[in-house]
Design a protein around this motif. Sequence first.
Motif, PDB file in Angstrom:
ATOM      1  N   ALA A 188     -65.469   8.116  14.914  1.00  0.00           N
ATOM      2  CA  ALA A 188     -64.437   9.037  14.435  1.00  0.00           C
ATOM      3  C   ALA A 188     -63.051   8.585  14.886  1.00  0.00           C
ATOM      4  N   GLU A 189     -62.946   8.126  16.127  1.00  0.00           N
ATOM      5  CA  GLU A 189     -61.660   7.647  16.646  1.00  0.00           C
ATOM      6  C   GLU A 189     -61.154   6.470  15.824  1.00  0.00           C
ATOM      7  N   ARG A 190     -62.041   5.536  15.489  1.00  0.00           N
ATOM      8  CA  ARG A 190     -61.652   4.355  14.707  1.00  0.00           C
ATOM      9  C   ARG A 190     -61.173   4.778  13.314  1.00  0.00           C
ATOM     10  N   VAL A 191     -61.893   5.710  12.706  1.00  0.00           N
ATOM     11  CA  VAL A 191     -61.557   6.175  11.361  1.00  0.00           C
ATOM     12  C   VAL A 191     -60.170   6.813  11.341  1.00  0.00           C
ATOM     13  N   VAL A 192     -59.919   7.692  12.308  1.00  0.00           N
ATOM     14  CA  VAL A 192     -58.632   8.392  12.353  1.00  0.00           C
ATOM     15  C   VAL A 192     -57.502   7.418  12.680  1.00  0.00           C
ATOM     16  N   ALA A 193     -57.736   6.538  13.664  1.00  0.00           N
ATOM     17  CA  ALA A 193     -56.687   5.601  14.077  1.00  0.00           C
ATOM     18  C   ALA A 193     -56.278   4.671  12.942  1.00  0.00           C
ATOM     19  N   ARG A 194     -57.219   4.282  12.101  1.00  0.00           N
ATOM     20  CA  ARG A 194     -56.915   3.355  10.997  1.00  0.00           C
ATOM     21  C   ARG A 194     -56.353   4.088   9.783  1.00  0.00           C
ATOM     22  N   GLY A 195     -56.429   5.412   9.786  1.00  0.00           N
ATOM     23  CA  GLY A 195     -55.877   6.165   8.676  1.00  0.00           C
ATOM     24  C   GLY A 195     -56.771   6.252   7.461  1.00  0.00           C
ATOM     25  N   VAL A 196     -58.083   5.944   7.651  1.00  0.00           N
ATOM     26  CA  VAL A 196     -59.012   5.987   6.519  1.00  0.00           C
ATOM     27  C   VAL A 196     -59.718   7.329   6.418  1.00  0.00           C
ATOM     28  N   GLY A 197     -59.405   8.255   7.337  1.00  0.00           N
ATOM     29  CA  GLY A 197     -60.069   9.540   7.281  1.00  0.00           C
ATOM     30  C   GLY A 197     -59.587  10.488   8.350  1.00  0.00           C
ATOM     31  N   LEU A 198     -60.271  11.624   8.450  1.00  0.00           N
ATOM     32  CA  LEU A 198     -59.971  12.659   9.421  1.00  0.00           C
ATOM     33  C   LEU A 198     -61.234  13.006  10.191  1.00  0.00           C
ATOM     34  N   SER A 199     -61.072  13.737  11.285  1.00  0.00           N
ATOM     35  CA  SER A 199     -62.207  14.102  12.124  1.00  0.00           C
ATOM     36  C   SER A 199     -61.987  15.474  12.724  1.00  0.00           C
ATOM     37  N   HIS A 200     -63.097  16.127  13.066  1.00  0.00           N
ATOM     38  CA  HIS A 200     -63.018  17.425  13.732  1.00  0.00           C
ATOM     39  C   HIS A 200     -64.288  17.631  14.539  1.00  0.00           C
ATOM     40  N   ASP A 201     -64.172  18.348  15.636  1.00  0.00           N
ATOM     41  CA  ASP A 201     -65.321  18.686  16.470  1.00  0.00           C
ATOM     42  C   ASP A 201     -66.242  19.614  15.680  1.00  0.00           C
ATOM     43  N   PRO A 202     -67.495  19.214  15.448  1.00  0.00           N
ATOM     44  CA  PRO A 202     -68.389  20.062  14.652  1.00  0.00           C
ATOM     45  C   PRO A 202     -68.715  21.388  15.315  1.00  0.00           C
ATOM     46  N   ALA A 203     -68.549  21.457  16.643  1.00  0.00           N
ATOM     47  CA  ALA A 203     -68.867  22.702  17.350  1.00  0.00           C
ATOM     48  C   ALA A 203     -67.863  23.807  17.056  1.00  0.00           C
ATOM     49  N   THR A 204     -66.659  23.436  16.616  1.00  0.00           N
ATOM     50  CA  THR A 204     -65.616  24.442  16.398  1.00  0.00           C
ATOM     51  C   THR A 204     -65.114  24.466  14.957  1.00  0.00           C
ATOM     52  N   VAL A 205     -65.684  23.630  14.103  1.00  0.00           N
ATOM     53  CA  VAL A 205     -65.198  23.571  12.734  1.00  0.00           C
ATOM     54  C   VAL A 205     -65.677  24.778  11.934  1.00  0.00           C
ATOM     55  N   ASP A 206     -64.868  25.210  10.974  1.00  0.00           N
ATOM     56  CA  ASP A 206     -65.270  26.292  10.073  1.00  0.00           C
ATOM     57  C   ASP A 206     -64.979  25.876   8.636  1.00  0.00           C
ATOM     58  N   ALA A 207     -65.413  26.705   7.688  1.00  0.00           N
ATOM     59  CA  ALA A 207     -65.291  26.342   6.283  1.00  0.00           C
ATOM     60  C   ALA A 207     -63.843  26.137   5.864  1.00  0.00           C
ATOM     61  N   ALA A 208     -62.949  26.988   6.342  1.00  0.00           N
ATOM     62  CA  ALA A 208     -61.538  26.863   5.965  1.00  0.00           C
ATOM     63  C   ALA A 208     -60.965  25.533   6.432  1.00  0.00           C
ATOM     64  N   THR A 209     -61.341  25.103   7.638  1.00  0.00           N
ATOM     65  CA  THR A 209     -60.849  23.834   8.171  1.00  0.00           C
ATOM     66  C   THR A 209     -61.410  22.657   7.372  1.00  0.00           C
ATOM     67  N   VAL A 210     -62.707  22.701   7.083  1.00  0.00           N
ATOM     68  CA  VAL A 210     -63.314  21.632   6.293  1.00  0.00           C
ATOM     69  C   VAL A 210     -62.643  21.540   4.930  1.00  0.00           C
ATOM     70  N   ARG A 211     -62.403  22.686   4.309  1.00  0.00           N
ATOM     71  CA  ARG A 211     -61.790  22.686   2.971  1.00  0.00           C
ATOM     72  C   ARG A 211     -60.385  22.084   3.022  1.00  0.00           C
ATOM     73  N   ALA A 212     -59.624  22.467   4.040  1.00  0.00           N
ATOM     74  CA  ALA A 212     -58.259  21.947   4.156  1.00  0.00           C
ATOM     75  C   ALA A 212     -58.265  20.435   4.362  1.00  0.00           C
ATOM     76  N   MET A 213     -59.160  19.932   5.216  1.00  0.00           N
ATOM     77  CA  MET A 213     -59.226  18.487   5.460  1.00  0.00           C
ATOM     78  C   MET A 213     -59.726  17.748   4.228  1.00  0.00           C
ATOM     79  N   ALA A 214     -60.730  18.301   3.558  1.00  0.00           N
ATOM     80  CA  ALA A 214     -61.252  17.659   2.354  1.00  0.00           C
ATOM     81  C   ALA A 214     -60.183  17.587   1.271  1.00  0.00           C
ATOM     82  N   GLU A 215     -59.415  18.644   1.108  1.00  0.00           N
ATOM     83  CA  GLU A 215     -58.345  18.631   0.100  1.00  0.00           C
ATOM     84  C   GLU A 215     -57.297  17.573   0.416  1.00  0.00           C
ATOM     85  N   ARG A 216     -56.960  17.417   1.696  1.00  0.00           N
ATOM     86  CA  ARG A 216     -56.016  16.364   2.089  1.00  0.00           C
ATOM     87  C   ARG A 216     -56.569  14.983   1.728  1.00  0.00           C
TER      88      ARG A 216
END
Length: 412
Positions: free
Chosen positions: A347-375
């Motif tokens: 996840a760190e490599r993906v975010v650092a290179r700018g090819v994606g986003l990441s979030h802690d699955p223990a605290t993620v919710d549907a609204a957050t996933v939707r916002a990141m997916a839309e981005r």
Amino acid sequence: MACSADVRILFSVGPGYGLMLPIVPLIWAARIAGHEVLVATTAEMPDVGARAGLPVVDVFPEHDVWDALLRGITSEGDSPEIERVAAATGLSEAYEKVSQAGNPFGLFTLTMTEGTIDAGRAFGADLVVHTTDHVAGRLAAAALGVPVLEVGNRISWSSRDEKFRNGRNLYDDDDVTLALRDKLGIPGGPPRVIARIDPRAPSMGGLVADEPDPLDGIPWWSMRFVPFNGGVVVPEWALRRPERPRVGVTLGTVVPIMSGTSNLSAVIEALGGMDVEVVLAAGKADLADLGTLPENVRSAGFLPLSTFLPTASLMVHHGGSGTTAAPLHYGVPQLVLPAFADNPMSAERVVARGVGLSHDPATVDAATVRAMAERLLTEPAFRAAAREVSEEMATQPSPSSIIERVVPLVGA
């Protein structure tokens, strides 16, 4: 020894999907070049290798060492299964020390080394190719007196990385290897290592050019990651370009066993409310907890990622190394919800290179996933960065070129 045109190569591989699948294209390359190959592994992987068209030997038959490892990790206290499997080697005391040190891969070393040596000797191996995390291959090469090609099978890290070396030589012995050397009469010291392979693109931490290892001078070579996720009869829908963005979702093969599928709830809820086509590749995982799936979610069971990634716009996953590398190969942005092991590093490599986003699955919710997916679906920078990495990977040496390069050095 065989001549350079007919080298017998023993591939020594750990018993998990994430350990075996990344090295299959290199094995194919060796066979296509005319060399004799044999894969030494165990648990489910002999079947996986055989279905990939490879000759495979089970070096620890009648025991599922991978299942024993997972049972030991997921159960509280000591695992009777691990104790039973370790006892089969006659080296329970050595494994107990490794277990206390938090080195579960020591179980693979204990259970697979003797069978790997026997297989290599019967096969008449001239060269052992082993993955970095599989010490049984190194010990087998030392016992057989043949050289080694060490292959990294991680897109998130390499043994080139300083934080994984801690100033130690990669071939320092621990309690397990010392016990095995004593029991099996393996000579001291490392085998001759021809080279070590780093499969990462340069901008993801990989090599820009060949370089010597700072500890022992052994050369590091770059190799292109070629995705292999198994064979399948490709469904007709996967060949068509979708009318709306196609989003792949997977948790790999280990996360559902270790943590269940609860992490998928927020993902499915989020994507189910978007104008996308969702491909849920969940293998044999029990999806009952997800309830009735939204109409735009296609539950595909076991489906190799390379089946649909060429037509995908986004991949949502747990951060497994091969699962991270496959979207990079196809230039697809990623949303990583990292589970454990090296998943956070992916996840760190993906975010650092700018090819994606990441979030802690223990605290993620549907609204957050939707916002990141839309981005990830609408902001062109993510797709552009993913395509840059894909183009970069295409310039790395192919598995075939690695075989061409290493074979003349076997008898040097």
